[in-house]
Scaffold this motif. Structure first.
Motif, PDB file in Angstrom:
ATOM      1  N   UNK A 136      15.157   3.158  32.823  1.00 14.11           N
ATOM      2  CA  UNK A 136      14.362   2.077  32.251  1.00 14.11           C
ATOM      3  C   UNK A 136      13.278   1.629  33.224  1.00 14.11           C
ATOM      4  N   UNK A 137      13.636   1.494  34.494  1.00 18.88           N
ATOM      5  CA  UNK A 137      12.663   1.092  35.511  1.00 18.88           C
ATOM      6  C   UNK A 137      11.567   2.148  35.676  1.00 18.88           C
ATOM      7  N   UNK A 138      11.961   3.418  35.639  1.00 20.38           N
ATOM      8  CA  UNK A 138      10.981   4.483  35.788  1.00 20.38           C
ATOM      9  C   UNK A 138      10.042   4.564  34.581  1.00 20.38           C
ATOM     10  N   UNK A 139      10.580   4.358  33.389  1.00 22.03           N
ATOM     11  CA  UNK A 139       9.747   4.384  32.183  1.00 22.03           C
ATOM     12  C   UNK A 139       8.710   3.262  32.237  1.00 22.03           C
ATOM     13  N   UNK A 140       9.132   2.084  32.637  1.00 19.99           N
ATOM     14  CA  UNK A 140       8.201   0.960  32.725  1.00 19.99           C
ATOM     15  C   UNK A 140       7.142   1.213  33.798  1.00 19.99           C
ATOM     16  N   UNK A 141       7.563   1.797  34.916  1.00 19.18           N
ATOM     17  CA  UNK A 141       6.609   2.092  35.990  1.00 19.18           C
ATOM     18  C   UNK A 141       5.576   3.107  35.535  1.00 19.18           C
ATOM     19  N   UNK A 142       6.035   4.154  34.862  1.00 21.74           N
ATOM     20  CA  UNK A 142       5.104   5.170  34.375  1.00 21.74           C
ATOM     21  C   UNK A 142       4.106   4.559  33.387  1.00 21.74           C
ATOM     22  N   UNK A 143       4.563   3.650  32.541  1.00 18.63           N
ATOM     23  CA  UNK A 143       3.661   3.005  31.584  1.00 18.63           C
ATOM     24  C   UNK A 143       2.572   2.219  32.310  1.00 18.63           C
ATOM     25  N   UNK A 144       2.946   1.572  33.410  1.00 20.65           N
ATOM     26  CA  UNK A 144       1.958   0.826  34.196  1.00 20.65           C
ATOM     27  C   UNK A 144       0.961   1.783  34.844  1.00 20.65           C
ATOM     28  N   UNK A 145       1.462   2.876  35.422  1.00 23.15           N
ATOM     29  CA  UNK A 145       0.584   3.832  36.093  1.00 23.15           C
ATOM     30  C   UNK A 145      -0.400   4.480  35.127  1.00 23.15           C
ATOM     31  N   UNK A 146       0.012   4.636  33.867  1.00 25.07           N
ATOM     32  CA  UNK A 146      -0.844   5.289  32.874  1.00 25.07           C
ATOM     33  C   UNK A 146      -1.802   4.316  32.184  1.00 25.07           C
ATOM     34  N   UNK A 147      -1.717   3.042  32.503  1.00 26.15           N
ATOM     35  CA  UNK A 147      -2.540   2.046  31.833  1.00 26.15           C
ATOM     36  C   UNK A 147      -3.981   2.085  32.322  1.00 26.15           C
ATOM     37  N   UNK A 148      -4.894   1.658  31.475  1.00 21.34           N
ATOM     38  CA  UNK A 148      -6.307   1.591  31.854  1.00 21.34           C
ATOM     39  C   UNK A 148      -6.533   0.572  32.971  1.00 21.34           C
ATOM     40  N   UNK A 149      -5.781  -0.522  32.927  1.00 25.37           N
ATOM     41  CA  UNK A 149      -5.941  -1.552  33.964  1.00 25.37           C
ATOM     42  C   UNK A 149      -5.623  -0.984  35.344  1.00 25.37           C
ATOM     43  N   UNK A 150      -4.542  -0.199  35.418  1.00 22.29           N
ATOM     44  CA  UNK A 150      -4.196   0.364  36.719  1.00 22.29           C
ATOM     45  C   UNK A 150      -5.216   1.408  37.148  1.00 22.29           C
ATOM     46  N   UNK A 151      -5.727   2.194  36.216  1.00 23.41           N
ATOM     47  CA  UNK A 151      -6.767   3.168  36.561  1.00 23.41           C
ATOM     48  C   UNK A 151      -7.982   2.476  37.166  1.00 23.41           C
ATOM     49  N   UNK A 152      -8.338   1.322  36.621  1.00 19.81           N
ATOM     50  CA  UNK A 152      -9.453   0.557  37.178  1.00 19.81           C
ATOM     51  C   UNK A 152      -9.137   0.068  38.588  1.00 19.81           C
ATOM     52  N   UNK A 153      -7.904  -0.396  38.788  1.00 21.54           N
ATOM     53  CA  UNK A 153      -7.497  -0.862  40.114  1.00 21.54           C
ATOM     54  C   UNK A 153      -7.540   0.284  41.125  1.00 21.54           C
ATOM     55  N   UNK A 154      -7.076   1.461  40.715  1.00 24.62           N
ATOM     56  CA  UNK A 154      -7.099   2.631  41.598  1.00 24.62           C
ATOM     57  C   UNK A 154      -8.533   2.980  41.980  1.00 24.62           C
ATOM     58  N   UNK A 155      -9.421   3.003  41.004  1.00 26.95           N
ATOM     59  CA  UNK A 155     -10.824   3.346  41.271  1.00 26.95           C
ATOM     60  C   UNK A 155     -11.454   2.359  42.249  1.00 26.95           C
TER      61      UNK A 155
END
Length: 370
Positions: A276-295
């Motif tokens: 469950x923790x890994x699924x939630x983490x993956x969802x965050x990593x795949x989000x557009x918001x996180x992609x913007x933060x990474x960039x």
């Protein structure tokens, strides 16, 4: 007797009124007393509930603070040390330098073609090591902070659910605590299973950008900045969208279950909770918001790194240096990026970015309960 009748006849209306008033007054008094007692009971109940809420809140803050301290003082330093060791081991350029120095001292040991091939390999290896260190440091620090916020959010939800049953945080199921520890341990996935593919893909991106650059070409700070950004852009865009997530974390908890099953000295993890923790983490990593933060984070780190490089050039950012002479400085940037978190100014720069702070605030506040 006659006088009593006369008195009753003359004053009975007054007596009825008096009795009515007294009865109404008594009834009002009873109602007032009952209402006052109810208010007192409600106030006492409210005070008791508030005291319980304050206790739970204090325990919640203490436990969440412990998770953050573990991440900052143990998880991130340990993972960064492991990352530094793996990159140093896998991208060691010292054998190439030794061969070039040997060829310089003994010209007959290397042909011109061999020297050229060694320099080409050194060029790609130096940039691969530096850009990979930059990317891995940035993503690792962001990933571990995501872990902390997800665990903190789960702690909040679990505490709220347990209020009625009076479960305190000290009574957390040991299996769940073990799952939390295993979840934090996934921070080492990048330096373990994810490293080989990461190095290969980064080398491919570096070779693509550097293939047109000769050792005698002059590069200034702006051109070096552009080269690094180009390598990052190619690396991040090759393959499926967000393919780089596979370098950061495992897809499920099966591997952890297998590892734990081989040892009888430790508790088996709650695989369902860990998944469950890994699924939630993956969802965050795949989000557009996180992609913007990474960039934003990657570009900011590149800018900061170029500031350091400009200082090495005496503050003259327009001054060009032959690529061959630039390679040793490029190679030195990797270890600089992977310094201990406590003294790593690049990690501190990432944490202070407004976009990063807002992202984690919203992540903790809006994580949907399962």
């Amino acid at each position: 007797m006659l006088s009593l009748r006369n008195f009753w006849r003359r004053h009975r209306r007054k007596l009825f009124v008096t009795v009515g008033v007294l009865g109404s007054g008594y009834a009002m008094y009873k109602l007032y007393h009952a209402h006052k007692q109810r208010l007192f009971d409600l106030e006492r109940e409210f005070e008791g509930g508030r005291a319980t809420d304050e206790l739970i809140k204090a325990q919640l803050q203490a436990h969440f603070g412990n998770i953050q301290r573990v991440a900052d003082s143990i998880t991130l330093p340990s993972s960064m040390h492991y990352l530094r060791s793996r990159i140093s081991e896998e991208l060691d350029h010292s054998p190439l330098i030794a061969k070039l120095e040997q060829g310089k001292g003994q010209p007959s040991t290397l042909t011109s073609l061999e020297k050229q091939q060694l320099w080409e390999r050194l060029k790609i290896l130096s940039f691969t090591s530096m850009v990979l260190s930059l990317w891995a440091m940035t993503l690792l620090s962001l990933y571990i902070r995501i872990q902390v916020n997800i665990l903190g959010r789960h702690l909040y939800i679990d505490t709220a659910r347990d209020l009625e049953s009076s479960h305190l945080l000290e009574e957390t199921d040991p299996f769940e605590r073990h799952s939390q520890q295993e979840f934090l341990a996934t921070a080492d996935y990048l330096s373990g299973d994810g490293m080989n593919t990461l190095i290969s893909d980064m080398q491919t991106a570096a070779a693509e950008v550097l293939k047109g650059k000769q050792l005698r070409d002059l590069l200034n700070t702006s051109q070096l900045h552009e080269t690094i950004v180009q390598i990052l852009d190619i690396f991040m865009s090759v393959g499926a969208p967000n393919h780089w997530v596979t370098y950061l974390m495992p897809e499920n908890a099966i591997s952890y279950k297998h590892q734990m099953a081989t040892s009888s000295s430790v508790l088996l993890p709650d695989v369902t909770k860990l998944d469950q923790l890994l699924v939630e983490t993956r969802a965050v990593l795949l989000s557009d918001d996180f992609s913007n933060v990474v960039t934003i984070s990657l570009r900011t780190v590149v800018d900061a790194l170029m500031d350091d490089f400009g200082l090495q050039l005496g503050g003259n950012s327009s001054r060009g240096i032959p690529l061959a002479k630039l390679l040793p400085r490029v190679a030195q940037m990797g270890p600089l990026l992977l310094e201990e978190p406590g003294s790593n100014r690049f990690i501190q720069i990432i944490r202070r970015l407004p976009e990063v702070e807002v992202f984690y605030t919203l992540l903790y506040a809006n994580m949907p309960p399962s």
